[in-house]
Write an enzyme that holds these catalytic residues in place. Sequence first.
Site, PDB file in Angstrom:
ATOM      1  N   LYS A 114       1.321  -1.301   0.239  1.00 31.51           N
ATOM      2  CA  LYS A 114      -0.365  -0.022   0.003  1.00 31.51           C
ATOM      3  C   LYS A 114       0.565   1.419   0.360  1.00 31.51           C
ATOM      4  CE  LYS A 114      -4.628  -1.939   2.043  1.00 31.51           C
ATOM      5  NZ  LYS A 114      -5.386  -1.353   2.462  1.00 31.51           N
ATOM      6  N   LYS A 206      -4.745  -9.118  -6.344  1.00 32.02           N
ATOM      7  CA  LYS A 206      -6.158  -9.058  -5.585  1.00 32.02           C
ATOM      8  C   LYS A 206      -6.856  -8.187  -6.206  1.00 32.02           C
ATOM      9  CE  LYS A 206      -6.111  -7.345  -1.357  1.00 32.02           C
ATOM     10  NZ  LYS A 206      -7.640  -6.850  -1.254  1.00 32.02           N
ATOM     11  N   LYS A 209     -10.703  -3.311  -3.503  1.00 30.82           N
ATOM     12  CA  LYS A 209     -11.476  -1.751  -3.941  1.00 30.82           C
ATOM     13  C   LYS A 209     -10.424  -0.596  -4.154  1.00 30.82           C
ATOM     14  CE  LYS A 209     -13.717  -2.653   0.851  1.00 30.82           C
ATOM     15  NZ  LYS A 209     -12.579  -2.581   2.259  1.00 30.82           N
TER      16      LYS A 209
END
Length: 344
Positions: A114, A206, A209
């Site tokens: 992230k 993956k 969102k």
Amino acid sequence: MAFKERVFSGVQPTGNLHLGNYLGAISRFVPLQETYDCIYCVVDMHAITVWQDPAELLRNTREVTAAYLAAGIDATKHIVFNQSQVSGHAELAWVFNCVARLGWLNRMTQFKEKAGKDRENVSVGLYAYPALMAADILLYRATHVPVGEDQKQHVELTRDIAQKFNTDFAPSIHAHGFGEAFFPLTEPLIQGPATRIMSLRDGTKKMSKSDPSDQSRINLTDDADAIALKIRRAKTDPHPLPHEEKDLDARPEADNLLGIYAGLAGTTRGEVLREFGGAQFSAFKAALVDLSVAKLSPIAGEMKRLVQDPVYIDSVLSDGADRARAIASETMKAVKDIVGFVRR
Ligand code: ATP
Ligand code: MG
């Protein structure tokens, strides 16, 4: 010491709830209600580790709550609430910030992914996220946590934190009448064919969102046309589906679509291959569209209905928070005694 069995899990209200969240987490929460006391949280404090528009955060918190209810979670028999309404999460997280070691957090792959290259510029909260997650779970001394595969490392860290707390404070834990261990070593529940749903555009990434491409995921709020279009456009390879599961190893996109089918149908990849082995993707995708629409449309419809009544949703959350707080405050009293904080 035997701990009372309890399930805890959470989903971030960061928008774009998708099929991975549903198959890897929310749909798994439902059957656990039959055998465990369950606490399902909308983790809004995790959401703000990356900046959120306040109006969107409110909307997304209610939408995740609606998804829980629409999927079949019973908020009267179990607990559904948003994290920020129970201050124990933040309090215990601080204690755990002081238990967890820097070296442990440095190994967390989610942070690395992230933060990307811009590490100096991400929030301290994003780095400390796993200590807050440990606090979420252990505030209720939960013994089982249903999550997707991507959260396995964080649940392992939760166990490390529980273990270190139990060891560091062993004499105090004993002196306060809690026996050998205050926190359980929580088990992750990562089961079934759909623990890691991948992007529809890239079978090695993956489904998420936060992926900028809407084509990469099926949102829980997508209508039948959008679902059909995304599945038809999903990346595949030129070969027909294999007959054997082992032949999926080097075919991530085929493996992913089969996992989605198996997850939605409540079966295994092997069973799906018994039906579709040797089929072309066009035929398999048509069947997958039908199954996805049949399974997801009723949930989308119910979510749509529920979000139109924010007063009701908010009442579910505040009632859940009251019941969560009752459990949490017992844990925090004990933690304060064990650590040596003066309290009234
Ligand atoms: P973000 O990109 O903001 O982290 P996310 O899609 O990872 O969003 P979370 O709220 O972090 O969603 O995770 C909620 C639950 O959904 C967790 O249990 C997580 O393991 C599970 N989950 C998330 N993505 C997937 C996926 N692609 N396949 C299966 N489970 C998933
Ligand atoms: Mg995530």
